[in-house]
Write a protein that holds these residues in place. Structure first.
Motif, PDB file in Angstrom:
ATOM      1  N   VAL A  96     111.836  54.789   0.893  1.00 52.26           N
ATOM      2  CA  VAL A  96     112.213  55.338  -0.279  1.00 52.26           C
ATOM      3  C   VAL A  96     111.129  54.957  -1.388  1.00 52.26           C
ATOM      4  O   VAL A  96     111.124  53.777  -1.781  1.00 52.26           O
ATOM      5  N   SER A  97     110.581  55.967  -1.912  1.00 51.73           N
ATOM      6  CA  SER A  97     109.477  55.428  -3.115  1.00 51.73           C
ATOM      7  C   SER A  97     110.249  54.976  -4.363  1.00 51.73           C
ATOM      8  O   SER A  97     111.309  55.373  -4.658  1.00 51.73           O
ATOM      9  N   GLY A  98     110.020  53.906  -4.667  1.00 50.55           N
ATOM     10  CA  GLY A  98     110.451  53.187  -5.935  1.00 50.55           C
ATOM     11  C   GLY A  98     111.879  52.463  -5.611  1.00 50.55           C
ATOM     12  O   GLY A  98     112.630  52.241  -6.525  1.00 50.55           O
ATOM     13  N   ASP A  99     112.256  52.490  -4.162  1.00 48.03           N
ATOM     14  CA  ASP A  99     113.525  51.814  -3.901  1.00 48.03           C
ATOM     15  C   ASP A  99     113.745  50.365  -4.618  1.00 48.03           C
ATOM     16  O   ASP A  99     112.635  49.804  -4.600  1.00 48.03           O
ATOM     17  N   THR A 100     114.786  50.312  -5.243  1.00 46.90           N
ATOM     18  CA  THR A 100     115.051  48.792  -5.608  1.00 46.90           C
ATOM     19  C   THR A 100     115.827  47.825  -4.836  1.00 46.90           C
ATOM     20  O   THR A 100     116.316  48.279  -3.888  1.00 46.90           O
ATOM     21  N   TYR A 101     115.766  46.799  -4.788  1.00 52.07           N
ATOM     22  CA  TYR A 101     116.386  45.749  -3.879  1.00 52.07           C
ATOM     23  C   TYR A 101     118.006  45.764  -4.082  1.00 52.07           C
ATOM     24  O   TYR A 101     118.582  45.933  -4.983  1.00 52.07           O
ATOM     25  N   LYS A 102     118.626  45.852  -3.122  1.00 56.79           N
ATOM     26  CA  LYS A 102     120.101  45.876  -2.793  1.00 56.79           C
ATOM     27  C   LYS A 102     120.548  44.266  -2.264  1.00 56.79           C
ATOM     28  O   LYS A 102     119.862  43.841  -1.286  1.00 56.79           O
ATOM     29  N   SER A 103     121.599  43.945  -2.759  1.00 52.17           N
ATOM     30  CA  SER A 103     122.209  42.644  -2.074  1.00 52.17           C
ATOM     31  C   SER A 103     122.830  42.699  -0.830  1.00 52.17           C
ATOM     32  O   SER A 103     123.700  43.835  -0.740  1.00 52.17           O
ATOM     33  N   LEU A 104     122.335  42.100   0.143  1.00 53.29           N
ATOM     34  CA  LEU A 104     123.083  42.299   1.608  1.00 53.29           C
ATOM     35  C   LEU A 104     124.153  41.182   1.639  1.00 53.29           C
ATOM     36  O   LEU A 104     125.434  41.229   2.023  1.00 53.29           O
ATOM     37  N   ARG A 105     123.875  39.962   1.237  1.00 56.16           N
ATOM     38  CA  ARG A 105     124.694  38.817   1.146  1.00 56.16           C
ATOM     39  C   ARG A 105     124.247  37.835  -0.062  1.00 56.16           C
ATOM     40  O   ARG A 105     123.227  37.560  -0.306  1.00 56.16           O
ATOM     41  N   SER A 106     125.304  37.100  -0.603  1.00 55.52           N
ATOM     42  CA  SER A 106     125.065  36.346  -1.787  1.00 55.52           C
ATOM     43  C   SER A 106     125.821  34.830  -1.562  1.00 55.52           C
ATOM     44  O   SER A 106     126.968  35.129  -0.841  1.00 55.52           O
ATOM     45  N   ALA A 107     125.626  33.915  -2.361  1.00 50.08           N
ATOM     46  CA  ALA A 107     126.377  32.862  -2.136  1.00 50.08           C
ATOM     47  C   ALA A 107     126.721  32.202  -0.596  1.00 50.08           C
ATOM     48  O   ALA A 107     127.726  31.757  -0.289  1.00 50.08           O
ATOM     49  N   LEU A 108     125.595  32.364   0.236  1.00 53.67           N
ATOM     50  CA  LEU A 108     125.579  31.960   1.559  1.00 53.67           C
ATOM     51  C   LEU A 108     125.432  30.288   1.332  1.00 53.67           C
ATOM     52  O   LEU A 108     124.379  29.875   1.040  1.00 53.67           O
ATOM     53  N   ARG A 109     126.088  29.799   2.060  1.00 58.16           N
ATOM     54  CA  ARG A 109     126.202  28.351   2.241  1.00 58.16           C
ATOM     55  C   ARG A 109     125.502  27.908   3.597  1.00 58.16           C
ATOM     56  O   ARG A 109     124.889  26.787   3.585  1.00 58.16           O
ATOM     57  N   LEU A 110     125.261  28.626   4.473  1.00 54.71           N
ATOM     58  CA  LEU A 110     124.733  28.224   5.858  1.00 54.71           C
ATOM     59  C   LEU A 110     123.303  29.150   5.867  1.00 54.71           C
ATOM     60  O   LEU A 110     123.478  30.374   5.195  1.00 54.71           O
ATOM     61  N   PRO A 111     122.454  28.456   6.604  1.00 54.41           N
ATOM     62  CA  PRO A 111     121.011  29.223   6.740  1.00 54.41           C
ATOM     63  C   PRO A 111     120.976  30.282   7.640  1.00 54.41           C
ATOM     64  O   PRO A 111     120.342  30.195   8.749  1.00 54.41           O
ATOM     65  N   GLY A 112     121.647  31.461   7.550  1.00 54.25           N
ATOM     66  CA  GLY A 112     121.741  32.423   8.294  1.00 54.25           C
ATOM     67  C   GLY A 112     122.566  33.570   7.772  1.00 54.25           C
ATOM     68  O   GLY A 112     123.376  33.656   6.876  1.00 54.25           O
ATOM     69  N   CYS A 113     121.674  34.914   8.182  1.00 54.03           N
ATOM     70  CA  CYS A 113     122.545  36.144   7.612  1.00 54.03           C
ATOM     71  C   CYS A 113     122.411  37.150   8.692  1.00 54.03           C
ATOM     72  O   CYS A 113     121.084  37.260   9.038  1.00 54.03           O
ATOM     73  N   ASP A 114     123.420  37.872   9.159  1.00 56.09           N
ATOM     74  CA  ASP A 114     123.389  39.049  10.144  1.00 56.09           C
ATOM     75  C   ASP A 114     122.800  39.929   9.253  1.00 56.09           C
ATOM     76  O   ASP A 114     123.300  40.724   8.285  1.00 56.09           O
ATOM     77  N   LEU A 115     121.835  40.865  10.125  1.00 54.20           N
ATOM     78  CA  LEU A 115     121.021  41.988   9.519  1.00 54.20           C
ATOM     79  C   LEU A 115     121.406  43.306  10.300  1.00 54.20           C
ATOM     80  O   LEU A 115     120.942  44.432  10.018  1.00 54.20           O
ATOM     81  N   SER A 116     122.531  43.087  11.161  1.00 55.55           N
ATOM     82  CA  SER A 116     122.626  44.459  12.169  1.00 55.55           C
ATOM     83  C   SER A 116     123.363  45.483  11.386  1.00 55.55           C
ATOM     84  O   SER A 116     123.479  46.536  11.937  1.00 55.55           O
ATOM     85  N   SER A 117     123.905  45.342  10.136  1.00 57.02           N
ATOM     86  CA  SER A 117     124.352  46.509   9.511  1.00 57.02           C
ATOM     87  C   SER A 117     123.315  47.482   9.010  1.00 57.02           C
ATOM     88  O   SER A 117     123.556  48.676   8.702  1.00 57.02           O
ATOM     89  N   LEU A 118     122.069  46.890   8.704  1.00 54.24           N
ATOM     90  CA  LEU A 118     120.959  47.748   8.418  1.00 54.24           C
ATOM     91  C   LEU A 118     120.730  48.825   9.472  1.00 54.24           C
ATOM     92  O   LEU A 118     120.658  48.623  10.544  1.00 54.24           O
ATOM     93  N   SER A 119     120.284  50.063   8.989  1.00 52.41           N
ATOM     94  CA  SER A 119     120.084  51.209  10.087  1.00 52.41           C
ATOM     95  C   SER A 119     119.027  50.804  10.911  1.00 52.41           C
ATOM     96  O   SER A 119     117.874  50.407  10.561  1.00 52.41           O
ATOM     97  N   ALA A 120     119.148  51.205  12.256  1.00 51.68           N
ATOM     98  CA  ALA A 120     118.235  50.697  13.396  1.00 51.68           C
ATOM     99  C   ALA A 120     116.789  51.639  12.953  1.00 51.68           C
ATOM    100  O   ALA A 120     116.033  51.041  13.549  1.00 51.68           O
ATOM    101  N   TYR A 121     116.936  52.530  12.395  1.00 50.76           N
ATOM    102  CA  TYR A 121     115.773  53.314  12.291  1.00 50.76           C
ATOM    103  C   TYR A 121     114.922  53.179  11.061  1.00 50.76           C
ATOM    104  O   TYR A 121     113.989  53.695  10.690  1.00 50.76           O
ATOM    105  N   GLY A 122     115.408  52.130  10.211  1.00 49.95           N
ATOM    106  CA  GLY A 122     114.988  51.607   8.840  1.00 49.95           C
ATOM    107  C   GLY A 122     113.486  51.022   8.919  1.00 49.95           C
ATOM    108  O   GLY A 122     113.153  50.692  10.080  1.00 49.95           O
ATOM    109  N   ASP A 123     112.907  50.849   7.862  1.00 43.50           N
ATOM    110  CA  ASP A 123     111.685  49.947   7.750  1.00 43.50           C
ATOM    111  C   ASP A 123     112.096  49.064   6.441  1.00 43.50           C
ATOM    112  O   ASP A 123     112.089  50.024   5.517  1.00 43.50           O
ATOM    113  N   TYR A 124     112.139  47.895   6.403  1.00 43.20           N
ATOM    114  CA  TYR A 124     112.596  47.201   5.165  1.00 43.20           C
ATOM    115  C   TYR A 124     111.723  45.901   4.997  1.00 43.20           C
ATOM    116  O   TYR A 124     110.958  45.208   5.667  1.00 43.20           O
TER     117      TYR A 124
END
Length: 206
Positions: A42-70
């Motif tokens: 998406v041209s000009g797409d802005t960043y969206k928050s996936l997770r914030s205030a994470l205390r542990l060093p890990g984040c699940d990305l599985s909710s992102l579309s399998a067909y995307g490019d991020y």
């Protein structure tokens, strides 16, 4: 500014994807992390928050579309202090590791009957076979005569590719033990999956 998180990497198996990292070199206070993403499609797409205030060093990305490019980015935060953003490119369909399929091997009438299925997309709400996600998908069967030698010459391994979920291996020598392994192959992406466990059976006479 805070130092950046270190050694950020994305691990993905069967479309179950996780961003992992290590804390900054000189952590001070209670550090939390924010993970954001944007689509390169998406041209000009802005960043969206996936997770914030994470205390542990890990984040699940599985909710992102399998067909995307991020572009996925990460920063450390401690009170009003922020680190620089650390960015990684992520294309789930290309970057994920395809796990081994399940395989069943049966000896019958001088031939070996091989059935295989899976693997499945993991970490998603609906459990779909991975082959449903890819435009091109086939299974590769490797078959060889059992030997006590640990090293097999490539010429001794027969290879059969099939779009189906079963195959009959005929024209084998009777009363001989053969072994098989199966893996998924995605020609469009020049991508091969992990090999299944080795299964061996003795042929009978036709």
């Amino acid at each position: 500014m805070l130092p950046e998180p270190r050694n950020a990497r994305i691990t993905s198996v069967n479309l179950h994807s996780t961003l992992q990292w290590e804390p900054p070199s000189f952590p001070e206070g209670n550090i939390t992390y924010t993970v954001q993403y944007k689509s390169t499609y998406v041209s000009g797409d802005t960043y969206k928050s996936l997770r914030s205030a994470l205390r542990l060093p890990g984040c699940d990305l599985s909710s992102l579309s399998a067909y995307g490019d991020y572009i996925v980015r990460l920063r450390a935060e401690a009170g009003p202090r922020r680190s620089a953003w650390l960015s990684l490119r992520f294309k789930p369909m290309e970057n994920t590791t395809i796990g081994p399929p399940e395989v069943r091997l049966k000896s019958e009438a001088g031939a070996l009957h091989v059935d295989f299925w899976g693997p499945w997309a993991e970490g998603r709400q609906d459990r779909w076979p991975l082959k449903q996600y890819y435009g091109s998908w086939k299974y590769r069967i490797l078959c060889w005569r059992h030997s006590t030698h640990t090293q097999l010459a490539a010429a001794q391994v027969a290879q059969v590719d099939t779009p189906h979920s079963s195959e009959i291996l005929a024209q084998l020598e009777p009363w001989t033990v053969y072994c098989v392994q199966v893996q998924a192959v995605i020609p469009d992406l020049n991508k091969t999956g992990e090999l299944s466990r080795e299964l061996c059976e003795q042929t009978t006479h036709n």
